[in-house]
Design a protein around this motif. Structure first.
Motif, PDB file in Angstrom:
ATOM      1  N   ARG A 144       0.844  -1.198   0.000  1.00 19.08           N
ATOM      2  CA  ARG A 144       0.000   0.000   0.000  1.00 19.08           C
ATOM      3  C   ARG A 144       0.875   1.242   0.000  1.00 19.08           C
ATOM      4  NH1 ARG A 144      -2.626  -3.659   3.447  1.00 19.08           N
ATOM      5  NH2 ARG A 144      -4.786  -3.982   2.890  1.00 19.08           N
ATOM      6  N   TYR A 145       0.373   2.286  -0.658  1.00 17.70           N
ATOM      7  CA  TYR A 145       1.064   3.565  -0.610  1.00 17.70           C
ATOM      8  C   TYR A 145       0.013   4.657  -0.618  1.00 17.70           C
ATOM      9  CZ  TYR A 145       4.763   6.908  -1.007  1.00 17.70           C
ATOM     10  OH  TYR A 145       5.632   7.938  -0.732  1.00 17.70           O
ATOM     11  N   THR A 146       0.124   5.581   0.302  1.00 17.59           N
ATOM     12  CA  THR A 146      -0.861   6.647   0.448  1.00 17.59           C
ATOM     13  C   THR A 146      -0.385   7.918  -0.245  1.00 17.59           C
ATOM     14  OG1 THR A 146      -1.499   5.752   2.592  1.00 17.59           O
ATOM     15  CG2 THR A 146      -2.194   7.998   2.108  1.00 17.59           C
ATOM     16  N   THR A 147      -1.227   8.419  -1.130  1.00 20.09           N
ATOM     17  CA  THR A 147      -1.020   9.720  -1.764  1.00 20.09           C
ATOM     18  C   THR A 147      -2.352  10.449  -1.655  1.00 20.09           C
ATOM     19  OG1 THR A 147      -1.688   8.995  -3.972  1.00 20.09           O
ATOM     20  CG2 THR A 147       0.637   8.708  -3.388  1.00 20.09           C
ATOM     21  N   ASP A 148      -2.518  11.516  -2.387  1.00 18.40           N
ATOM     22  CA  ASP A 148      -3.814  12.193  -2.378  1.00 18.40           C
ATOM     23  C   ASP A 148      -4.905  11.286  -2.924  1.00 18.40           C
ATOM     24  OD1 ASP A 148      -2.752  14.460  -1.231  1.00 18.40           O
ATOM     25  OD2 ASP A 148      -2.422  15.458  -3.157  1.00 18.40           O
ATOM     26  N   PHE A 159       5.495   9.651  -5.192  1.00 15.73           N
ATOM     27  CA  PHE A 159       6.366   8.947  -4.239  1.00 15.73           C
ATOM     28  C   PHE A 159       7.252   9.975  -3.555  1.00 15.73           C
ATOM     29  CE2 PHE A 159      10.229   6.436  -3.178  1.00 15.73           C
ATOM     30  CZ  PHE A 159       9.639   5.567  -2.284  1.00 15.73           C
ATOM     31  N   ARG A 160       7.285   9.902  -2.246  1.00 13.88           N
ATOM     32  CA  ARG A 160       7.974  10.920  -1.454  1.00 13.88           C
ATOM     33  C   ARG A 160       9.482  10.710  -1.360  1.00 13.88           C
ATOM     34  NH1 ARG A 160       2.959  10.037   0.436  1.00 13.88           N
ATOM     35  NH2 ARG A 160       3.495   8.332   1.818  1.00 13.88           N
ATOM     36  N   THR A 200       3.589   8.616   7.789  1.00 15.48           N
ATOM     37  CA  THR A 200       4.422   9.700   7.261  1.00 15.48           C
ATOM     38  C   THR A 200       3.562  10.662   6.458  1.00 15.48           C
ATOM     39  OG1 THR A 200       6.392   8.299   7.176  1.00 15.48           O
ATOM     40  CG2 THR A 200       6.382  10.226   5.737  1.00 15.48           C
ATOM     41  N   TYR A 201       2.699  10.113   5.623  1.00 12.96           N
ATOM     42  CA  TYR A 201       1.797  10.941   4.819  1.00 12.96           C
ATOM     43  C   TYR A 201       0.882  11.783   5.707  1.00 12.96           C
ATOM     44  CZ  TYR A 201      -2.043  12.223   1.737  1.00 12.96           C
ATOM     45  OH  TYR A 201      -2.996  12.931   1.064  1.00 12.96           O
TER      46      TYR A 201
END
Length: 111
Positions: free
Chosen positions: A25-29, A60-61, A102-103
């Motif tokens: 999983r990866y959280t963005t807007d 991606f941060r 982090t997001y």
């Protein structure tokens, strides 16, 4: 997000492992879920490719953003012939929770 207790959840009695798939999983807007495989001959390549898809997102941060991003970056860039660093459901859940937090923190005023 799943609760931290999911990391320590024991398999049901008589069950031989979990499903043949898991998720990174990866959280963005916008929310992203990438399905991965937990077993089979293509497991390493499929999972490294899934991590690479995340790290190639414009949102991606970067590997230095946090431990979750660092793990995803290491997984994405690891060798296809070595399973070390590819992880499994426990590592994927941990990395997903870390990067999500982090997001969230960076989304807060002053974060």
């Amino acid at each position: 997000m799943q609760p931290p207790s999911a990391l320590a959840q024991a398999p049901a009695p008589g069950r031989k492992g979990g499903p043949p798939w898991g998720v990174l999983r990866y959280t963005t807007d916008s929310s992203y879920v990438v399905r991965t495989v937990t077993r089979g001959p293509d497991r390493i390549a499929v999972n490294r490719a899934a991590a690479r898809r995340i790290t190639e997102l414009p949102e991606f941060r970067g590997a230095r953003a946090g431990q979750g991003e660092a793990w995803l970056s290491d997984c994405a860039n690891g060798p296809l012939s070595v399973s070390e660093g590819v992880g499994g459901p426990t590592e994927w859940l941990r990395a997903g929770n870390l990067q999500h937090m982090t997001y969230v923190v960076r989304s807060l005023p002053g974060g």
